[in-house]
Design a protein around this motif. Structure first.
Motif, PDB file in Angstrom:
ATOM      1  N   TYR A 125      34.338  61.418  65.042  1.00 56.58           N
ATOM      2  CA  TYR A 125      35.498  61.994  64.361  1.00 56.58           C
ATOM      3  C   TYR A 125      35.122  63.321  63.707  1.00 56.58           C
ATOM      4  CZ  TYR A 125      37.727  57.447  64.886  1.00 56.58           C
ATOM      5  OH  TYR A 125      38.266  56.302  65.396  1.00 56.58           O
ATOM      6  N   ASP A 126      36.107  64.161  63.496  1.00 57.68           N
ATOM      7  CA  ASP A 126      35.886  65.419  62.777  1.00 57.68           C
ATOM      8  C   ASP A 126      35.878  65.096  61.286  1.00 57.68           C
ATOM      9  OD1 ASP A 126      35.826  67.937  61.654  1.00 57.68           O
ATOM     10  OD2 ASP A 126      37.612  68.664  62.688  1.00 57.68           O
ATOM     11  N   GLU A 127      34.694  65.071  60.706  1.00 59.48           N
ATOM     12  CA  GLU A 127      34.541  64.646  59.306  1.00 59.48           C
ATOM     13  C   GLU A 127      35.216  65.598  58.332  1.00 59.48           C
ATOM     14  OE1 GLU A 127      31.008  67.360  59.888  1.00 59.48           O
ATOM     15  OE2 GLU A 127      32.108  65.955  61.126  1.00 59.48           O
ATOM     16  N   LYS A 128      35.528  66.814  58.771  1.00 62.85           N
ATOM     17  CA  LYS A 128      36.197  67.780  57.887  1.00 62.85           C
ATOM     18  C   LYS A 128      37.638  67.385  57.588  1.00 62.85           C
ATOM     19  CE  LYS A 128      33.366  71.497  59.653  1.00 62.85           C
ATOM     20  NZ  LYS A 128      33.174  71.698  61.080  1.00 62.85           N
ATOM     21  N   LEU A 129      38.190  66.504  58.409  1.00 60.86           N
ATOM     22  CA  LEU A 129      39.583  66.088  58.230  1.00 60.86           C
ATOM     23  C   LEU A 129      39.740  64.923  57.247  1.00 60.86           C
ATOM     24  CD1 LEU A 129      40.757  66.157  61.964  1.00 60.86           C
ATOM     25  CD2 LEU A 129      41.105  67.913  60.206  1.00 60.86           C
ATOM     26  N   TYR A 130      38.628  64.352  56.778  1.00 59.42           N
ATOM     27  CA  TYR A 130      38.697  63.144  55.964  1.00 59.42           C
ATOM     28  C   TYR A 130      37.921  63.275  54.669  1.00 59.42           C
ATOM     29  CZ  TYR A 130      40.259  61.226  60.395  1.00 59.42           C
ATOM     30  OH  TYR A 130      40.942  61.005  61.548  1.00 59.42           O
ATOM     31  N   GLY A 131      38.360  62.511  53.694  1.00 58.61           N
ATOM     32  CA  GLY A 131      37.664  62.393  52.420  1.00 58.61           C
ATOM     33  C   GLY A 131      37.797  60.962  51.951  1.00 58.61           C
ATOM     34  N   LEU A 132      37.260  60.664  50.791  1.00 56.78           N
ATOM     35  CA  LEU A 132      37.344  59.295  50.293  1.00 56.78           C
ATOM     36  C   LEU A 132      38.782  58.893  49.963  1.00 56.78           C
ATOM     37  CD1 LEU A 132      34.119  59.126  48.116  1.00 56.78           C
ATOM     38  CD2 LEU A 132      34.510  58.219  50.404  1.00 56.78           C
ATOM     39  N   HIS A 133      39.625  59.881  49.668  1.00 55.31           N
ATOM     40  CA  HIS A 133      41.032  59.553  49.418  1.00 55.31           C
ATOM     41  C   HIS A 133      41.724  59.085  50.689  1.00 55.31           C
ATOM     42  CE1 HIS A 133      41.445  60.591  45.211  1.00 55.31           C
ATOM     43  NE2 HIS A 133      40.563  61.533  45.431  1.00 55.31           N
ATOM     44  N   SER A 134      41.156  59.437  51.844  1.00 51.94           N
ATOM     45  CA  SER A 134      41.702  58.949  53.114  1.00 51.94           C
ATOM     46  C   SER A 134      41.662  57.430  53.156  1.00 51.94           C
ATOM     47  CB  SER A 134      40.909  59.500  54.295  1.00 51.94           C
ATOM     48  OG  SER A 134      40.930  60.894  54.322  1.00 51.94           O
ATOM     49  N   LEU A 135      40.630  56.831  52.543  1.00 53.95           N
ATOM     50  CA  LEU A 135      40.515  55.373  52.505  1.00 53.95           C
ATOM     51  C   LEU A 135      41.628  54.768  51.660  1.00 53.95           C
ATOM     52  CD1 LEU A 135      36.655  55.064  51.992  1.00 53.95           C
ATOM     53  CD2 LEU A 135      37.932  54.763  54.114  1.00 53.95           C
ATOM     54  N   ARG A 136      41.889  55.372  50.523  1.00 53.13           N
ATOM     55  CA  ARG A 136      42.953  54.862  49.648  1.00 53.13           C
ATOM     56  C   ARG A 136      44.312  55.013  50.317  1.00 53.13           C
ATOM     57  NH1 ARG A 136      42.501  56.678  43.551  1.00 53.13           N
ATOM     58  NH2 ARG A 136      43.523  54.677  43.254  1.00 53.13           N
ATOM     59  N   SER A 137      44.539  56.178  50.903  1.00 52.75           N
ATOM     60  CA  SER A 137      45.811  56.435  51.563  1.00 52.75           C
ATOM     61  C   SER A 137      46.002  55.508  52.759  1.00 52.75           C
ATOM     62  CB  SER A 137      45.873  57.899  52.007  1.00 52.75           C
ATOM     63  OG  SER A 137      47.104  58.172  52.629  1.00 52.75           O
ATOM     64  N   GLY A 138      44.981  55.395  53.594  1.00 57.61           N
ATOM     65  CA  GLY A 138      45.070  54.524  54.769  1.00 57.61           C
ATOM     66  C   GLY A 138      45.246  53.071  54.378  1.00 57.61           C
ATOM     67  N   GLY A 139      44.542  52.650  53.341  1.00 59.83           N
ATOM     68  CA  GLY A 139      44.649  51.260  52.893  1.00 59.83           C
ATOM     69  C   GLY A 139      46.030  50.908  52.391  1.00 59.83           C
ATOM     70  N   VAL A 140      46.584  51.734  51.520  1.00 55.76           N
ATOM     71  CA  VAL A 140      47.898  51.423  50.962  1.00 55.76           C
ATOM     72  C   VAL A 140      48.981  51.536  52.031  1.00 55.76           C
ATOM     73  CG1 VAL A 140      48.555  53.711  50.087  1.00 55.76           C
ATOM     74  CG2 VAL A 140      49.374  51.661  48.925  1.00 55.76           C
ATOM     75  N   ASN A 141      48.840  52.492  52.959  1.00 60.25           N
ATOM     76  CA  ASN A 141      49.841  52.619  54.017  1.00 60.25           C
ATOM     77  C   ASN A 141      49.797  51.442  54.991  1.00 60.25           C
ATOM     78  OD1 ASN A 141      51.521  55.145  53.792  1.00 60.25           O
ATOM     79  ND2 ASN A 141      49.477  55.917  53.346  1.00 60.25           N
ATOM     80  N   SER A 142      48.608  50.935  55.280  1.00 57.09           N
ATOM     81  CA  SER A 142      48.502  49.738  56.123  1.00 57.09           C
ATOM     82  C   SER A 142      49.114  48.538  55.425  1.00 57.09           C
ATOM     83  CB  SER A 142      47.034  49.441  56.444  1.00 57.09           C
ATOM     84  OG  SER A 142      46.530  50.403  57.318  1.00 57.09           O
ATOM     85  N   ASN A 160      53.409  44.674  55.282  1.00 57.93           N
ATOM     86  CA  ASN A 160      54.200  43.850  54.371  1.00 57.93           C
ATOM     87  C   ASN A 160      55.079  44.763  53.521  1.00 57.93           C
ATOM     88  OD1 ASN A 160      55.319  42.043  52.623  1.00 57.93           O
ATOM     89  ND2 ASN A 160      53.402  41.151  51.951  1.00 57.93           N
ATOM     90  N   PRO A 161      56.229  45.183  54.070  1.00 59.28           N
ATOM     91  CA  PRO A 161      57.087  46.131  53.354  1.00 59.28           C
ATOM     92  C   PRO A 161      57.666  45.585  52.046  1.00 59.28           C
ATOM     93  CG  PRO A 161      58.046  45.526  55.493  1.00 59.28           C
ATOM     94  CD  PRO A 161      56.730  44.831  55.383  1.00 59.28           C
ATOM     95  N   ASN A 162      57.529  44.292  51.805  1.00 54.67           N
ATOM     96  CA  ASN A 162      58.084  43.693  50.589  1.00 54.67           C
ATOM     97  C   ASN A 162      57.081  43.602  49.441  1.00 54.67           C
ATOM     98  OD1 ASN A 162      60.593  43.257  51.871  1.00 54.67           O
ATOM     99  ND2 ASN A 162      59.787  41.413  52.828  1.00 54.67           N
ATOM    100  N   LEU A 163      55.910  44.243  49.580  1.00 59.47           N
ATOM    101  CA  LEU A 163      54.943  44.246  48.481  1.00 59.47           C
ATOM    102  C   LEU A 163      55.569  44.903  47.257  1.00 59.47           C
ATOM    103  CD1 LEU A 163      51.577  45.296  50.169  1.00 59.47           C
ATOM    104  CD2 LEU A 163      52.075  43.145  49.055  1.00 59.47           C
TER     105      LEU A 163
END
Length: 137
Positions: A75-92, A97-100
């Protein structure tokens, strides 16, 4: 003070509980210890192995390790940061489960405000486009 993080055990190869347990076993971490779970490592020449140090990982070092893994995976590491983990996690979590409840999302992500939490949650394109359809024009 630290935070409690609740993680559900899953029955697949990516189970976070199984991976953490494997890490704890391999690193010989005492569960009753007050040391940071993720710490710096030091190479011991005499045993030709790595040993955990008492200091926790810095944000900068964690970011370096994360980007190195991404690069190794192609992967192109320049496109990601540690906030990518938070964003990806909450979006998944929202997608699966849209009713969270908003409160649970905020608590799990350790966001202090709805504004902070909402910056991480992406809306699906179809939902964004649906606003135009419902303007009554």
């Amino acid at each position: 003070e630290g935070n409690y993080v609740y993680i559900k055990k899953l029955n697949n190869r990516y189970c976070p509980v199984a991976l953490i347990n494997k890490y704890i076993k391999e690193a010989n971490i005492e569960l009753g210890s007050h040391s940071a779970l993720f710490r710096q490592v030091k190479f011991c020449k005499s045993t030709n192995s790595y040993k955990l140090c008492g200091k926790g990982l810095s944000y900068t070092r964690c970011l370096e390790l994360f980007k190195s893994c991404l690069k190794d995976l192609g992967y192109d590491e320049k496109l990601y940061g540690l906030h990518s983990l938070r964003s990806g996690g909450v979006n998944s979590a929202v997608k699966n489960n849209p009713n969270l409840s908003e409160r649970l999302l905020k608590l799990h992500g350790r966001w202090k405000s709805d504004v902070a939490k909402d910056m991480y949650i992406l809306e699906e394109t179809e939902k964004l486009i649906s606003i135009t359809s419902n303007l009554g024009i």
